[in-house]
Design a protein around this motif. Structure first.
Motif, PDB file in Angstrom:
ATOM      1  N   VAL A   1       9.557  27.158 -22.130  1.00 54.82           N
ATOM      2  CA  VAL A   1       8.916  28.443 -21.823  1.00 54.82           C
ATOM      3  C   VAL A   1       7.539  28.531 -22.480  1.00 54.82           C
ATOM      4  O   VAL A   1       7.180  27.666 -23.294  1.00 54.82           O
ATOM      5  N   ASN A   2       6.785  29.555 -22.132  1.00 55.30           N
ATOM      6  CA  ASN A   2       5.394  29.588 -22.594  1.00 55.30           C
ATOM      7  C   ASN A   2       5.273  29.820 -24.100  1.00 55.30           C
ATOM      8  O   ASN A   2       6.056  30.544 -24.706  1.00 55.30           O
ATOM      9  N   GLY A   3       4.302  29.113 -24.646  1.00 54.44           N
ATOM     10  CA  GLY A   3       3.976  29.324 -26.052  1.00 54.44           C
ATOM     11  C   GLY A   3       4.800  28.544 -27.060  1.00 54.44           C
ATOM     12  O   GLY A   3       4.586  28.657 -28.264  1.00 54.44           O
TER      13      GLY A   3
ATOM     14  N   GLY B   1       4.884  25.312 -27.585  1.00 52.17           N
ATOM     15  CA  GLY B   1       4.194  24.171 -28.193  1.00 52.17           C
ATOM     16  C   GLY B   1       4.205  22.916 -27.331  1.00 52.17           C
ATOM     17  O   GLY B   1       4.033  21.804 -27.843  1.00 52.17           O
ATOM     18  N   LYS B   2       4.359  23.086 -26.016  1.00 55.49           N
ATOM     19  CA  LYS B   2       4.403  21.925 -25.121  1.00 55.49           C
ATOM     20  C   LYS B   2       3.113  21.111 -25.173  1.00 55.49           C
ATOM     21  O   LYS B   2       3.128  19.898 -25.402  1.00 55.49           O
ATOM     22  N   THR B   3       1.996  21.802 -24.921  1.00 59.38           N
ATOM     23  CA  THR B   3       0.727  21.082 -24.815  1.00 59.38           C
ATOM     24  C   THR B   3       0.359  20.425 -26.145  1.00 59.38           C
ATOM     25  O   THR B   3      -0.127  19.287 -26.181  1.00 59.38           O
ATOM     26  N   THR B   4       0.625  21.135 -27.225  1.00 62.65           N
ATOM     27  CA  THR B   4       0.347  20.581 -28.552  1.00 62.65           C
ATOM     28  C   THR B   4       1.196  19.328 -28.800  1.00 62.65           C
ATOM     29  O   THR B   4       0.702  18.321 -29.327  1.00 62.65           O
TER      30      THR B   4
ATOM     31  N   LYS C   1       0.045  15.455 -29.642  1.00 62.06           N
ATOM     32  CA  LYS C   1       0.561  14.664 -30.768  1.00 62.06           C
ATOM     33  C   LYS C   1       1.118  13.320 -30.273  1.00 62.06           C
ATOM     34  O   LYS C   1       0.873  12.275 -30.873  1.00 62.06           O
TER      35      LYS C   1
ATOM     36  N   ASP D   1       0.424  21.839 -15.687  1.00 64.78           N
ATOM     37  CA  ASP D   1       0.365  23.298 -15.799  1.00 64.78           C
ATOM     38  C   ASP D   1      -0.890  23.770 -15.099  1.00 64.78           C
ATOM     39  O   ASP D   1      -1.983  23.763 -15.654  1.00 64.78           O
TER      40      ASP D   1
ATOM     41  N   ARG E   1      -2.483  28.327 -15.331  1.00 61.72           N
ATOM     42  CA  ARG E   1      -3.635  28.902 -16.025  1.00 61.72           C
ATOM     43  C   ARG E   1      -4.729  27.841 -16.096  1.00 61.72           C
ATOM     44  O   ARG E   1      -4.458  26.684 -16.422  1.00 61.72           O
TER      45      ARG E   1
ATOM     46  N   GLY F   1       4.756  27.036 -18.614  1.00 65.63           N
ATOM     47  CA  GLY F   1       5.900  27.691 -19.240  1.00 65.63           C
ATOM     48  C   GLY F   1       6.194  29.014 -18.563  1.00 65.63           C
ATOM     49  O   GLY F   1       7.161  29.694 -18.868  1.00 65.63           O
TER      50      GLY F   1
ATOM     51  N   THR G   1       9.742  22.757 -32.373  1.00 62.93           N
ATOM     52  CA  THR G   1       8.426  22.919 -32.988  1.00 62.93           C
ATOM     53  C   THR G   1       8.437  24.035 -34.029  1.00 62.93           C
ATOM     54  O   THR G   1       9.390  24.798 -34.125  1.00 62.93           O
ATOM     55  N   LYS G   2       7.354  24.103 -34.762  1.00 59.29           N
ATOM     56  CA  LYS G   2       7.087  25.188 -35.717  1.00 59.29           C
ATOM     57  C   LYS G   2       8.105  25.223 -36.851  1.00 59.29           C
ATOM     58  O   LYS G   2       8.417  26.293 -37.382  1.00 59.29           O
TER      59      LYS G   2
ATOM     60  N   ASP H   1       7.478  24.173 -39.578  1.00 65.68           N
ATOM     61  CA  ASP H   1       6.682  24.371 -40.788  1.00 65.68           C
ATOM     62  C   ASP H   1       6.511  25.854 -41.077  1.00 65.68           C
ATOM     63  O   ASP H   1       6.016  26.245 -42.120  1.00 65.68           O
TER      64      ASP H   1
ATOM     65  N   VAL I   1       5.777  20.045 -37.067  1.00 63.40           N
ATOM     66  CA  VAL I   1       5.631  20.712 -38.364  1.00 63.40           C
ATOM     67  C   VAL I   1       4.182  21.153 -38.598  1.00 63.40           C
ATOM     68  O   VAL I   1       3.720  21.185 -39.722  1.00 63.40           O
TER      69      VAL I   1
ATOM     70  N   GLU J   1       0.076  22.202 -36.430  1.00 65.16           N
ATOM     71  CA  GLU J   1      -0.723  22.222 -35.216  1.00 65.16           C
ATOM     72  C   GLU J   1      -1.577  20.975 -35.028  1.00 65.16           C
ATOM     73  O   GLU J   1      -2.250  20.819 -34.025  1.00 65.16           O
TER      74      GLU J   1
END
Ligand SMILES: Nc1nc2c(ncn2[C@@H]2O[C@H](COP(=O)(O)OP(=O)(O)OP(=O)(O)O)[C@@H](O)[C@H]2O)c(=O)[nH]1
Ligand SMILES: [Mg+2]
Length: 298
Positions: free
Chosen positions: A105-107, A109-112, A116, A134, A137, A189, A250-251, A253, A277, A279
């Protein structure tokens, strides 16, 4: 800060709370087990699984007459590790080309995560092609282009509103023609509505099946660990549409509690393969069940 210490810092709340349970340990009695169960639930492990874990621990403590904090902690580490399932670290992407489809879903961390992964593989000397699937947008393609540039990967990108599956088709054709090692596809997402999103994903999966029937493939669902049990619901929906091969959490951290890893791995029987962990390009860790459980109980 090393990557692993970022994870430890992210898990510090859970680690502290579990640490407090063991610090006030006066014996393997009901109070101890109840407090442990409550703490696991607070850490997002989920009520049912927390209860199972504590019951298993209780049985082992009884059977082996464990008395010391360290022995009990070590037994708990084993149980937690076991709940993460058989987890062969790393992705299986050995054919040329192979493909990684990133969904969620959106936000989350897929693109990030794609940035990586691209960095990791180009650093290994692999030829990587990113696919800007995507198209919902305009900014999404822009964001992926920046990652492509930073990581020295190629990109196939089309105009906003283009059919996502046809962008994937183009990327696969380009990938074959250019002899790339790995194609990594970004996806939206969010769409006009949820059934549209799932239909688009199903279409992308069909294209991959048709165009790369024999290629190694990873279909990774990205979940934001800070959303706790909500991530489980998302995972169930995506699991119905795509043949998921792994989860990226993700996230970890941030304000995540960490316990969600156990809930996800246990309930969905899909291995957690990678954790995010931070961006930055290097903030991606191959998930290791024992290492993670040891960090939680550190
Ligand atoms: N702290 C932290 N932030 C992260 C991590 N992964 C991604 N982010 C941040 O989360 C935000 C969303 O990341 P994106 O990669 O754009 O997420 P997305 O899933 O592609 O989002 P959409 O394209 O809108 O669906 C960005 O601000 C990222 O920098 C992580 O592991 N840790
Ligand atoms: Mg994105």
């Amino acid at each position: 800060m090393s990557i692993f210490s970022k994870l430890q810092a992210g898990l510090s709340k859970t680690t502290r709370q579990l640490g407090a349970v063991f610090a006030s340990f006066t014996g393997a009695n009901d109070d101890f087990f109840d407090e442990l169960e409550e703490t696991l639930i607070l850490a997002d492990v989920g009520a049912t699984l927390s209860s199972t874990i504590v019951e298993e621990l209780r049985a082992i403590v009884l059977k082996n007459a464990l008395k010391g904090v360290d022995e009990i902690k070590s037994a708990l580490t084993d149980i937690l590790t076991e709940k993460l399932g058989d987890n062969k670290a790393g992705l299986s992407i050995n054919t040329k080309p192979s493909i990684i489809l990133i969904i969620g879903v959106n936000g989350v961390g897929k693109t990030t995560t794609i940035g990586k992964l691209a960095t990791r593989y180009t650093n290994q000397g692999k030829k990587v092609l990113l696919c800007a699937g995507d198209t919902f947008r305009a900014a999404a393609g822009e964001q992926l282009s920046i990652w492509a540039e930073r990581s020295n990967a190629d990109i196939v990108r089309r105009e906003e509103g283009a059919d996502p599956a046809s962008v994937v088709f183009d990327a696969i054709s380009a990938g074959k023609a250019r002899g790339v090692d790995i194609i990594i596809c970004d996806t939206a997402g969010r769409f006009h509505n949820k059934s549209n999103l799932m239909n688009e994903l199903a279409k992308i999966c069909r294209i991959i099946n048709r165009e790369l029937p024999d290629a190694d493939r990873e279909v990774l669902l990205v979940l934001d660990a800070t959303t706790g049990q909500n991530g489980l619901m998302q995972a169930r929906e995506f699991k119905d549409t795509a043949d998921l091969t792994g989860i990226v959490l993700t996230k970890l951290d941030g304000t995540a509690k960490g316990g969600i890893v156990y809930a996800v791995a246990n309930e969905l029987s899909i291995p957690v393969k990678l954790i995010g962990v931070g961006e930055k390009a290097e903030d991606l860790i191959d998930f290791n069940p024992r290492e993670f459980s040891e960090a939680v109980l550190a």
